[in-house]
Write a protein that holds these residues in place. Structure first.
Motif, PDB file in Angstrom:
ATOM      1  N   LEU A  21     -32.112  98.588   8.690  1.00  0.00           N
ATOM      2  CA  LEU A  21     -32.673  97.840   7.566  1.00  0.00           C
ATOM      3  C   LEU A  21     -34.192  97.914   7.585  1.00  0.00           C
ATOM      4  O   LEU A  21     -34.797  97.977   8.652  1.00  0.00           O
ATOM      5  CB  LEU A  21     -32.252  96.364   7.643  1.00  0.00           C
ATOM      6  N   THR A  22     -34.773  97.862   6.406  1.00  0.00           N
ATOM      7  CA  THR A  22     -36.223  97.771   6.290  1.00  0.00           C
ATOM      8  C   THR A  22     -36.621  96.297   6.338  1.00  0.00           C
ATOM      9  O   THR A  22     -35.772  95.406   6.243  1.00  0.00           O
ATOM     10  CB  THR A  22     -36.715  98.360   4.953  1.00  0.00           C
ATOM     11  N   THR A  23     -37.912  96.053   6.444  1.00  0.00           N
ATOM     12  CA  THR A  23     -38.410  94.685   6.412  1.00  0.00           C
ATOM     13  C   THR A  23     -37.987  94.002   5.119  1.00  0.00           C
ATOM     14  O   THR A  23     -37.545  92.851   5.118  1.00  0.00           O
ATOM     15  CB  THR A  23     -39.948  94.667   6.541  1.00  0.00           C
ATOM     16  N   ARG A  24     -38.098  94.718   4.015  1.00  0.00           N
ATOM     17  CA  ARG A  24     -37.721  94.154   2.717  1.00  0.00           C
ATOM     18  C   ARG A  24     -36.226  93.802   2.678  1.00  0.00           C
ATOM     19  O   ARG A  24     -35.841  92.776   2.124  1.00  0.00           O
ATOM     20  CB  ARG A  24     -38.089  95.116   1.589  1.00  0.00           C
ATOM     21  N   ASP A  25     -35.391  94.640   3.290  1.00  0.00           N
ATOM     22  CA  ASP A  25     -33.948  94.350   3.359  1.00  0.00           C
ATOM     23  C   ASP A  25     -33.697  93.051   4.131  1.00  0.00           C
ATOM     24  O   ASP A  25     -32.912  92.204   3.706  1.00  0.00           O
ATOM     25  CB  ASP A  25     -33.193  95.477   4.072  1.00  0.00           C
ATOM     26  N   VAL A  26     -34.366  92.919   5.268  1.00  0.00           N
ATOM     27  CA  VAL A  26     -34.203  91.722   6.092  1.00  0.00           C
ATOM     28  C   VAL A  26     -34.697  90.500   5.325  1.00  0.00           C
ATOM     29  O   VAL A  26     -34.030  89.461   5.295  1.00  0.00           O
ATOM     30  CB  VAL A  26     -34.934  91.866   7.445  1.00  0.00           C
ATOM     31  N   LEU A  27     -35.843  90.625   4.691  1.00  0.00           N
ATOM     32  CA  LEU A  27     -36.400  89.520   3.912  1.00  0.00           C
ATOM     33  C   LEU A  27     -35.436  89.097   2.807  1.00  0.00           C
ATOM     34  O   LEU A  27     -35.208  87.905   2.594  1.00  0.00           O
ATOM     35  CB  LEU A  27     -37.750  89.921   3.315  1.00  0.00           C
ATOM     36  N   SER A  28     -34.858  90.057   2.135  1.00  0.00           N
ATOM     37  CA  SER A  28     -33.905  89.761   1.061  1.00  0.00           C
ATOM     38  C   SER A  28     -32.710  88.975   1.599  1.00  0.00           C
ATOM     39  O   SER A  28     -32.256  88.001   0.996  1.00  0.00           O
ATOM     40  CB  SER A  28     -33.442  91.068   0.427  1.00  0.00           C
ATOM     41  N   ARG A  29     -32.198  89.381   2.747  1.00  0.00           N
ATOM     42  CA  ARG A  29     -31.037  88.689   3.333  1.00  0.00           C
ATOM     43  C   ARG A  29     -31.407  87.294   3.834  1.00  0.00           C
ATOM     44  O   ARG A  29     -30.601  86.370   3.771  1.00  0.00           O
ATOM     45  CB  ARG A  29     -30.417  89.539   4.420  1.00  0.00           C
ATOM     46  N   LEU A  30     -32.625  87.133   4.325  1.00  0.00           N
ATOM     47  CA  LEU A  30     -33.081  85.799   4.711  1.00  0.00           C
ATOM     48  C   LEU A  30     -33.166  84.892   3.491  1.00  0.00           C
ATOM     49  O   LEU A  30     -32.733  83.738   3.533  1.00  0.00           O
ATOM     50  CB  LEU A  30     -34.449  85.875   5.399  1.00  0.00           C
ATOM     51  N   ARG A  31     -33.699  85.421   2.407  1.00  0.00           N
ATOM     52  CA  ARG A  31     -33.809  84.619   1.179  1.00  0.00           C
ATOM     53  C   ARG A  31     -32.448  84.267   0.606  1.00  0.00           C
ATOM     54  O   ARG A  31     -32.266  83.192   0.044  1.00  0.00           O
ATOM     55  CB  ARG A  31     -34.684  85.343   0.166  1.00  0.00           C
ATOM     56  N   GLU A  32     -31.467  85.174   0.769  1.00  0.00           N
ATOM     57  CA  GLU A  32     -30.091  84.862   0.348  1.00  0.00           C
ATOM     58  C   GLU A  32     -29.544  83.679   1.140  1.00  0.00           C
ATOM     59  O   GLU A  32     -28.679  82.952   0.659  1.00  0.00           O
ATOM     60  CB  GLU A  32     -29.170  86.070   0.539  1.00  0.00           C
ATOM     61  N   ALA A  33     -30.051  83.489   2.352  1.00  0.00           N
ATOM     62  CA  ALA A  33     -29.641  82.372   3.209  1.00  0.00           C
ATOM     63  C   ALA A  33     -30.567  81.167   3.019  1.00  0.00           C
ATOM     64  O   ALA A  33     -30.610  80.261   3.859  1.00  0.00           O
ATOM     65  CB  ALA A  33     -29.634  82.814   4.670  1.00  0.00           C
ATOM     66  N   ASP A  34     -31.318  81.171   1.921  1.00  0.00           N
ATOM     67  CA  ASP A  34     -32.248  80.082   1.573  1.00  0.00           C
ATOM     68  C   ASP A  34     -33.376  79.894   2.575  1.00  0.00           C
ATOM     69  O   ASP A  34     -33.817  78.777   2.839  1.00  0.00           O
ATOM     70  CB  ASP A  34     -31.502  78.755   1.372  1.00  0.00           C
ATOM     71  N   VAL A  35     -33.820  80.992   3.174  1.00  0.00           N
ATOM     72  CA  VAL A  35     -34.979  80.964   4.067  1.00  0.00           C
ATOM     73  C   VAL A  35     -36.147  81.539   3.275  1.00  0.00           C
ATOM     74  O   VAL A  35     -36.143  82.710   2.914  1.00  0.00           O
ATOM     75  CB  VAL A  35     -34.733  81.806   5.339  1.00  0.00           C
ATOM     76  N   ASP A  36     -37.120  80.684   2.983  1.00  0.00           N
ATOM     77  CA  ASP A  36     -38.249  81.099   2.163  1.00  0.00           C
ATOM     78  C   ASP A  36     -39.448  81.408   3.057  1.00  0.00           C
ATOM     79  O   ASP A  36     -40.183  80.507   3.458  1.00  0.00           O
ATOM     80  CB  ASP A  36     -38.599  80.005   1.157  1.00  0.00           C
ATOM     81  N   ILE A  37     -39.585  82.695   3.417  1.00  0.00           N
ATOM     82  CA  ILE A  37     -40.732  83.120   4.216  1.00  0.00           C
ATOM     83  C   ILE A  37     -41.404  84.297   3.515  1.00  0.00           C
ATOM     84  O   ILE A  37     -40.797  84.952   2.674  1.00  0.00           O
ATOM     85  CB  ILE A  37     -40.340  83.504   5.662  1.00  0.00           C
ATOM     86  N   ALA A  38     -42.638  84.554   3.888  1.00  0.00           N
ATOM     87  CA  ALA A  38     -43.388  85.657   3.314  1.00  0.00           C
ATOM     88  C   ALA A  38     -42.977  86.988   3.952  1.00  0.00           C
ATOM     89  O   ALA A  38     -42.453  87.019   5.069  1.00  0.00           O
ATOM     90  CB  ALA A  38     -44.887  85.421   3.537  1.00  0.00           C
ATOM     91  N   TYR A  39     -43.258  88.060   3.239  1.00  0.00           N
ATOM     92  CA  TYR A  39     -42.988  89.403   3.752  1.00  0.00           C
ATOM     93  C   TYR A  39     -43.696  89.613   5.086  1.00  0.00           C
ATOM     94  O   TYR A  39     -43.114  90.144   6.024  1.00  0.00           O
ATOM     95  CB  TYR A  39     -43.461  90.451   2.727  1.00  0.00           C
TER      96      TYR A  39
END
Length: 121
Positions: free
Chosen positions: A26-44
């Protein structure tokens, strides 16, 4: 390689779980997207920092690739490679606090949670 499971924060463990379930790197963006799907709001940049730290700690592999003329990273969590070291670390930690009875309880808990037949463990 010595890894220290007890030195990981909750967000780092969450990122490792995302990568463990991934069918590919996974790329950083992929990981970030999956975190946001889990309602984790963090910056790139925060996601990128977490990934970089996990690489430094020896939990992840980072692969460089050229994408549209620029460099990007893909990450993988080599579960099979690290599982024994992580398990040893957890068992040592449980033993140091709870002794033999704690290790027996840990084993029993693992058997209860396992999708594998108890005879295969």
């Amino acid at each position: 390689m010595t890894v220290h499971w007890n030195r990981l924060g909750p967000r780092e463990k969450q990122v490792l779980a995302i990568l463990r379930r991934a069918e590919t790197t996974l790329t950083t963006r992929d990981v970030l997207s999956r975190l946001r799907e889990a309602d984790v709001d963090i910056a790139y940049t925060t996601a990128s920092t977490i990934l970089d730290r996990l690489v430094e700690k020896g939990y992840l592999r980072r692969v460089e690739e050229v994408h549209q003329g620029s460099l990007r990273y893909r990450y993988e969590f080599p579960v099979d490679e690290l599982s024994r070291s992580v398990i040893d670390d957890v068992v040592d930690e449980v033993h140091s606090v709870f002794g033999d009875s704690g290790v027996k309880a840990l084993i029993a808990s693992g058997r209860e949670r396992s999708t594998t037949s108890p005879n295969e463990i």
